[in-house]
Design an enzyme around this catalytic site. Structure first.
Site: not given
Ligand code: FAD
Ligand code: SF4
Length: 544
Positions: A479
């Site tokens: 997280h």
């Molecule tokens: C195993 C695991 C279990 C989890 N379980 C939970 C849970 O039960 N509950 C919970 O609240 N949270 C959980 N989390 C955390 C949760 O997955 C994240 O909080 C959430 O995915 C964040 O969403 P986001 O859209 O910010 O980032 P992400 O889902 O990571 O999406 C970000 C995107 O940006 C893209 N990106 C990155 N850099 C660049 C760039 N330079 N140019 C273009 N694109 C880019 C990436 O490729 C990715 O697709 C867990 C995480 C993991 C790894």
């Protein structure tokens, strides 16, 4: 206004980017989502998972290229490998997926609200920082996020863990009723209840009835690394929705630079394709949604003569205040069959130390029951000991029915020295610096660990179980928070209360990296609520 490629460019196609894109596209705005990784198909992930000898989520994915169901491509190297460079005394081996839809493809889908006191840590307990907004301000957006992500949960529970009245306050019920507790959860509640431990059922992103395009959860315990039938929420669902409303997605496009003019306006971004070619995009507004490591890395990489410390970094806070839920765990062997592994991988938690005056002295924490059966690990350990044939069968059955794992997630504080910067010494295959992470924990965390170990003792006693292992080795809980921190003061924060950069009014940051406190709960629902609020601000106040 000058001709631009889109009203809004969004960097990152995870849940946060997808929510903002959907809201803007629905309102008729032209939106381009730029995503570093490839598109993936659920059936291909499931097929790779099915063919892998490793069926446990995290065990499975440690072995990128061997057992992982997710791609590991040179232009988006996997965080399950050596991608993250660690320099601190405590490792921060966080994992995230770099594919269309992002990390929620394999998340546990625990979707908790924070409670009101989590927003006032400094004024109530003299620790960390206060948020510039309070729970009441975010409450309606939590409700929206629960509907968007399709959360099932039990109305009326005291989520502060004290076994009292419903808390935190809610203006809307859960969109779906919670999953039925399994035999394991009922039996644990009975035994641990004798010691004053109040069971709390986790709200989570699993459909308990057909919900939108999602079927009801079939309870087969496969949620990490992938839900084969899409009963569990993942970010690809909002990307599909955004595209249905006219948004354009560019995949395999790694953004490596954000440009601003001398007046502070963001003018464009540069992205690189796997073949090394570079491309430029312009827009009136930009939303950075690349999650807690890649978002600050990109801002810090975007240096120029006018912005020598990177974009949005007038406060020198970009990349700092890295928080997580550094944890410990205990394995026990029960003397009776309790049958873990039925239903989703987690559902039951204990929150007796979620909030109270103790937070002056030690952190808030959650104890969760892991509802998984790592049969491959059990088999490997037995075979190593020479247990074979019918004895192996017998022992496997016994371990599967009686072994339990309890994990504690501790709240951590925003410390300026805990930070991510672009590495000066290592680059990925397309010539971009890998993230370099410095992470440490303080005496405050250790005081929490001491308290948590007392709970583990109590648990083992109340369950009449033998402790097989206690791991206090700073486990990372995936997280990422704090690295583009929110605040009213431009001198010590990166974004304001609307997730808008203090330095660049047409740049917004969506996600958990803006959170000023971590609480001890999974942060995605809070990030989603903030992202929906951000989209509303862009539409109604900024009028993109
Ligand atoms: C195993 C695991 C279990 C989890 N379980 C939970 C849970 O039960 N509950 C919970 O609240 N949270 C959980 N989390 C955390 C949760 O997955 C994240 O909080 C959430 O995915 C964040 O969403 P986001 O859209 O910010 O980032 P992400 O889902 O990571 O999406 C970000 C995107 O940006 C893209 N990106 C990155 N850099 C660049 C760039 N330079 N140019 C273009 N694109 C880019 C990436 O490729 C990715 O697709 C867990 C995480 C993991 C790894
Ligand atoms: S238990 Fe099975 S159907 Fe339910 S969310 Fe998990 S993987 Fe999907």
């Amino acid at each position: 206004m000058k001709q631009v490629d889109a009203d809004v460019v969004i960097i990152g196609s995870g849940v946060m980017g997808g929510l903002v894109a959907t809201e803007l596209a629905k309102a008729g705005k032209s939106v381009i989502i730029v995503e570093a990784g490839p598109r993936i198909k659920r059936q291909e992930i499931v097929e790779r998972f099915r063919n892998s000898p490793f069926k446990m989520s995290l065990t499975n994915m440690k072995l990128q290229g061997v057992g992982s169901p997710y791609p590991d491509l040179p232009h988006v190297p996997s965080t399950y490998g050596e991608y993250l460079q660690q320099t601190g005394p405590v490792k921060y081996p966080t994992k995230y997926l770099r594919v269309v839809g992002g990390t929620t493809w394999h998340f546990g889908s625990a979707l908790w609200r924070m409670i009101p006191n989590d927003f006032k840590l400094q004024s109530l307990y003299g620790r960390g920082r206060d948020w510039p907004i309070d729970y009441q301000e975010l409450e309606p957006w939590y409700g929206r996020a629960e509907r968007e992500l399709g959360v099932s949960g039990m109305d009326g529970q005291d989520e502060s863990g004290h076994g009292g009245e419903a808390w935190p306050p809610r203006s809307t019920p859960f969109p779906m009723t919670g999953l039925e507790p399994s035999y394991l959860f009922k039996r644990l509640s009975e035994l641990l209840g004798k010691g004053g431990y109040n069971p709390v059922m986790e709200p989570n992103g699993r459909a308990t009835r057909p919900y939108g395009r999602r079927p009801a959860c079939a309870g087969n315990n496969n949620c990490n690394p992938v839900c084969p039938i899409a009963a569990k929420y993942d970010g690809s669902m909002h990307i599909d929705e955004a595209e249905r409303h006219g948004a354009t997605l560019l995949d395999n496009s790694v953004v490596y630079k954000i440009e601003a003019d001398d007046a502070g306006k963001i003018t464009g971004i540069w992205y690189r394709k796997p073949d090394g070619s570079n491309h430029h995009l312009t827009a009136n507004y930009f939303v950075l949604a690349a999650y807690g490591i890649e978002s600050p890395k990109l801002l810090l990489m975007s240096t120029s003569a006018r912005y020598p410390n990177g974009i949005a970094n007038g406060s020198d806070q970009v990349g700092r205040n890295l928080m997580g839920h550094t944890g410990i765990s205990m394995n026990v062997m029960m003397k009776e069959d309790v049958w873990p592994g039925q239903g989703p991988t987690e559902l039951l938690v204990y929150l007796n130390n979620r909030d109270g005056p103790f937070r002056k002295d030690f952190p808030s924490y959650k104890i969760k029951v892991r509802n998984t059966v790592p049969t491959a690990d059990y088999a490997a350990s037995l075979i190593k000991k020479g247990v074979l044939g019918s004895k192996l069968d017998e022992e496997l059955k016994r371990m599967s029915a009686r072994s339990l794992n309890f994990a504690i997630d501790f709240e951590t504080l925003p410390l300026a020295e805990n930070r991510i910067v672009p590495s000066k010494t290592r680059q990925d295959a397309i010539g971009l610096p890998v993230p370099e992470i410095y992470y440490s924990v303080t005496d405050y965390w250790h005081a929490g660990k001491t308290q948590g170990l007392l709970d583990f003792d109590n648990f083992a006693r109340l369950l009449n179980a033998d402790v097989s292992k206690i791991d206090t080795g700073y486990q990372d809980r995936q997280h990422i928070m704090g690295t583009t921190i929110m605040g009213d003061d431009a001198k010590n924060s990166v974004v304001n209360r609307h997730c808008q950069s203090h330095d660049h009014p047409n740049l917004f940051i969506a996600g958990t990296s803006v959170m000023p406190s971590a609480s001890c709960m999974n942060p995605t629902l809070t990030g989603a609520a903030l992202s929906l609020r951000l989209a509303d601000y862009l539409l109604k106040t900024v009028k993109v």
